[in-house]
Design a protein around this motif. Structure first.
Motif, PDB file in Angstrom:
ATOM      1  N   MET A  31       3.520  19.341   5.757  1.00 30.20           N
ATOM      2  CA  MET A  31       2.238  20.225   5.950  1.00 30.20           C
ATOM      3  C   MET A  31       2.347  21.517   4.889  1.00 30.20           C
ATOM      4  N   PHE A  32       1.428  21.727   4.100  1.00 32.63           N
ATOM      5  CA  PHE A  32       1.685  22.991   3.531  1.00 32.63           C
ATOM      6  C   PHE A  32       0.168  23.646   3.729  1.00 32.63           C
ATOM      7  N   ASP A  33       0.272  25.050   3.887  1.00 32.02           N
ATOM      8  CA  ASP A  33      -0.779  25.858   3.982  1.00 32.02           C
ATOM      9  C   ASP A  33      -1.101  26.254   2.404  1.00 32.02           C
ATOM     10  N   VAL A  34      -2.357  25.949   2.025  1.00 27.33           N
ATOM     11  CA  VAL A  34      -2.963  26.292   0.647  1.00 27.33           C
ATOM     12  C   VAL A  34      -4.186  27.149   0.882  1.00 27.33           C
ATOM     13  N   GLY A  35      -3.634  28.433   0.570  1.00 21.23           N
ATOM     14  CA  GLY A  35      -5.014  29.440   0.902  1.00 21.23           C
ATOM     15  C   GLY A  35      -5.736  29.171   2.201  1.00 21.23           C
ATOM     16  N   GLY A  36      -5.012  28.947   3.258  1.00 25.87           N
ATOM     17  CA  GLY A  36      -5.728  28.904   4.563  1.00 25.87           C
ATOM     18  C   GLY A  36      -6.184  27.151   4.946  1.00 25.87           C
ATOM     19  N   LEU A  37      -5.972  26.495   4.026  1.00 26.48           N
ATOM     20  CA  LEU A  37      -6.159  24.915   4.079  1.00 26.48           C
ATOM     21  C   LEU A  37      -5.132  24.363   4.616  1.00 26.48           C
ATOM     22  N   ALA A  38      -4.826  23.663   5.614  1.00 24.22           N
ATOM     23  CA  ALA A  38      -3.659  22.767   6.175  1.00 24.22           C
ATOM     24  C   ALA A  38      -3.732  21.534   5.276  1.00 24.22           C
ATOM     25  N   VAL A  39      -2.923  21.334   4.544  1.00 26.50           N
ATOM     26  CA  VAL A  39      -2.740  19.960   3.548  1.00 26.50           C
ATOM     27  C   VAL A  39      -1.504  19.358   3.845  1.00 26.50           C
ATOM     28  N   GLY A  40      -1.809  18.065   3.951  1.00 19.56           N
ATOM     29  CA  GLY A  40      -0.816  16.954   4.117  1.00 19.56           C
ATOM     30  C   GLY A  40      -0.646  16.356   3.211  1.00 19.56           C
ATOM     31  N   LEU A  41       0.613  15.851   2.904  1.00 21.34           N
ATOM     32  CA  LEU A  41       1.055  14.995   1.559  1.00 21.34           C
ATOM     33  C   LEU A  41       1.770  13.893   2.149  1.00 21.34           C
ATOM     34  N   ILE A  42       1.267  12.582   1.516  1.00 18.81           N
ATOM     35  CA  ILE A  42       2.186  11.565   1.975  1.00 18.81           C
ATOM     36  C   ILE A  42       2.633  10.962   0.215  1.00 18.81           C
ATOM     37  N   GLY A  43       3.955  10.611   0.369  1.00 17.12           N
ATOM     38  CA  GLY A  43       4.529  10.339  -0.915  1.00 17.12           C
ATOM     39  C   GLY A  43       4.717   8.824  -0.785  1.00 17.12           C
ATOM     40  N   LEU A  44       4.375   7.836  -1.804  1.00 13.70           N
ATOM     41  CA  LEU A  44       4.841   6.346  -1.946  1.00 13.70           C
ATOM     42  C   LEU A  44       5.435   6.096  -3.359  1.00 13.70           C
ATOM     43  N   SER A  45       6.171   4.977  -3.465  1.00 13.14           N
ATOM     44  CA  SER A  45       7.205   4.665  -4.535  1.00 13.14           C
ATOM     45  C   SER A  45       6.707   3.351  -4.894  1.00 13.14           C
ATOM     46  N   TYR A  46       6.968   2.866  -6.022  1.00 14.30           N
ATOM     47  CA  TYR A  46       7.133   1.628  -6.482  1.00 14.30           C
ATOM     48  C   TYR A  46       7.624   0.809  -5.347  1.00 14.30           C
ATOM     49  N   PRO A  47       6.976  -0.278  -4.613  1.00 13.38           N
ATOM     50  CA  PRO A  47       7.819  -1.220  -3.710  1.00 13.38           C
ATOM     51  C   PRO A  47       8.844  -1.872  -4.044  1.00 13.38           C
ATOM     52  N   HIS A  48       9.095  -2.223  -5.258  1.00 16.30           N
ATOM     53  CA  HIS A  48      10.044  -2.928  -6.038  1.00 16.30           C
ATOM     54  C   HIS A  48      11.123  -2.151  -6.511  1.00 16.30           C
ATOM     55  N   GLU A  49      11.259  -1.002  -6.131  1.00 17.74           N
ATOM     56  CA  GLU A  49      12.095  -0.102  -6.655  1.00 17.74           C
ATOM     57  C   GLU A  49      13.795  -0.682  -6.523  1.00 17.74           C
ATOM     58  N   ALA A  50      13.926  -0.961  -5.442  1.00 18.92           N
ATOM     59  CA  ALA A  50      15.139  -1.543  -5.131  1.00 18.92           C
ATOM     60  C   ALA A  50      15.656  -2.718  -6.000  1.00 18.92           C
ATOM     61  N   ALA A  51      14.796  -3.698  -6.576  1.00 18.85           N
ATOM     62  CA  ALA A  51      15.040  -4.564  -7.369  1.00 18.85           C
ATOM     63  C   ALA A  51      15.026  -4.280  -8.710  1.00 18.85           C
ATOM     64  N   SER A  52      14.364  -3.233  -9.301  1.00 18.39           N
ATOM     65  CA  SER A  52      14.280  -2.741 -10.559  1.00 18.39           C
ATOM     66  C   SER A  52      15.222  -1.549 -10.900  1.00 18.39           C
ATOM     67  N   MET A  53      16.005  -1.024 -10.184  1.00 16.84           N
ATOM     68  CA  MET A  53      16.734  -0.108 -10.201  1.00 16.84           C
ATOM     69  C   MET A  53      18.243  -0.377  -9.821  1.00 16.84           C
ATOM     70  N   PRO A  54      19.415   0.519 -10.530  1.00 17.07           N
ATOM     71  CA  PRO A  54      20.679   0.368 -10.087  1.00 17.07           C
ATOM     72  C   PRO A  54      20.684   0.477  -8.251  1.00 17.07           C
ATOM     73  N   PRO A  55      21.368  -0.248  -7.778  1.00 15.56           N
ATOM     74  CA  PRO A  55      21.621  -0.168  -6.154  1.00 15.56           C
ATOM     75  C   PRO A  55      21.609   1.237  -5.928  1.00 15.56           C
ATOM     76  N   ALA A  56      22.516   2.041  -6.456  1.00 18.86           N
ATOM     77  CA  ALA A  56      22.741   3.408  -5.986  1.00 18.86           C
ATOM     78  C   ALA A  56      21.592   4.353  -5.885  1.00 18.86           C
ATOM     79  N   PHE A  57      20.554   3.963  -6.646  1.00 16.78           N
ATOM     80  CA  PHE A  57      19.412   4.756  -6.580  1.00 16.78           C
ATOM     81  C   PHE A  57      18.555   4.534  -5.024  1.00 16.78           C
ATOM     82  N   SER A  58      18.914   3.429  -4.380  1.00 23.62           N
ATOM     83  CA  SER A  58      17.904   3.165  -3.245  1.00 23.62           C
ATOM     84  C   SER A  58      18.925   3.097  -1.980  1.00 23.62           C
ATOM     85  N   VAL A  59      20.050   3.297  -1.953  1.00 28.94           N
ATOM     86  CA  VAL A  59      20.928   3.408  -0.838  1.00 28.94           C
ATOM     87  C   VAL A  59      20.261   4.022   0.346  1.00 28.94           C
TER      88      VAL A  59
END
Length: 116
Positions: A1-29
């Motif tokens: 949660m971040f305070d942006v000029g007095g406004l409470a802002v919540g952030l949710i991050g999403l990644s490509y769901p097939h990341e583990a299959a498309s990148m080297p295994p070390a990237f998703s350990v």
């Protein structure tokens, strides 16, 4: 949660769901990738319960996947704003699903706002 000029802002991050299959295994350990259908609404509810006045999703799943996911969410699990990346869709304005705009990042060198 971040305070942006007095406004409470919540952030949710999403990644490509097939990341583990498309990148080297070390990237998703130690990571688990899902489609977000149960996680996003739960996180939206949790952030609102913690006092978030604005909930933003930052996604790198691509516009088609983002739009499909947003359309599938229950009303009490919908964020206020959705920022979409990965597919570089060129949309001059946000695409609205219900009350939530999906803004696409496009590809920055070709975006007028980033030209010098």
């Amino acid at each position: 949660m971040f305070d942006v000029g007095g406004l409470a802002v919540g952030l949710i991050g999403l990644s490509y769901p097939h990341e583990a299959a498309s990148m080297p295994p070390a990237f998703s350990v130690g990571l688990r990738f899902t489609d977000g259908r149960s996680e996003v609404p739960a996180l939206v509810r949790a952030l609102r319960a913690e006092g978030a006045e604005l909930v933003i999703v930052l996604s790198h799943m691509g516009f088609p996947a983002d739009a499909a996911l947003l359309q599938s969410l229950p009303a009490d699990g919908v964020p206020d704003i959705w920022l979409s990346a990965h597919s570089h869709d060129r949309k001059a304005r946000p695409f609205w699903i219900g009350e939530t705009p999906i803004w696409t990042t496009r590809r920055w060198p070709s975006s007028p706002q980033f030209r010098e």
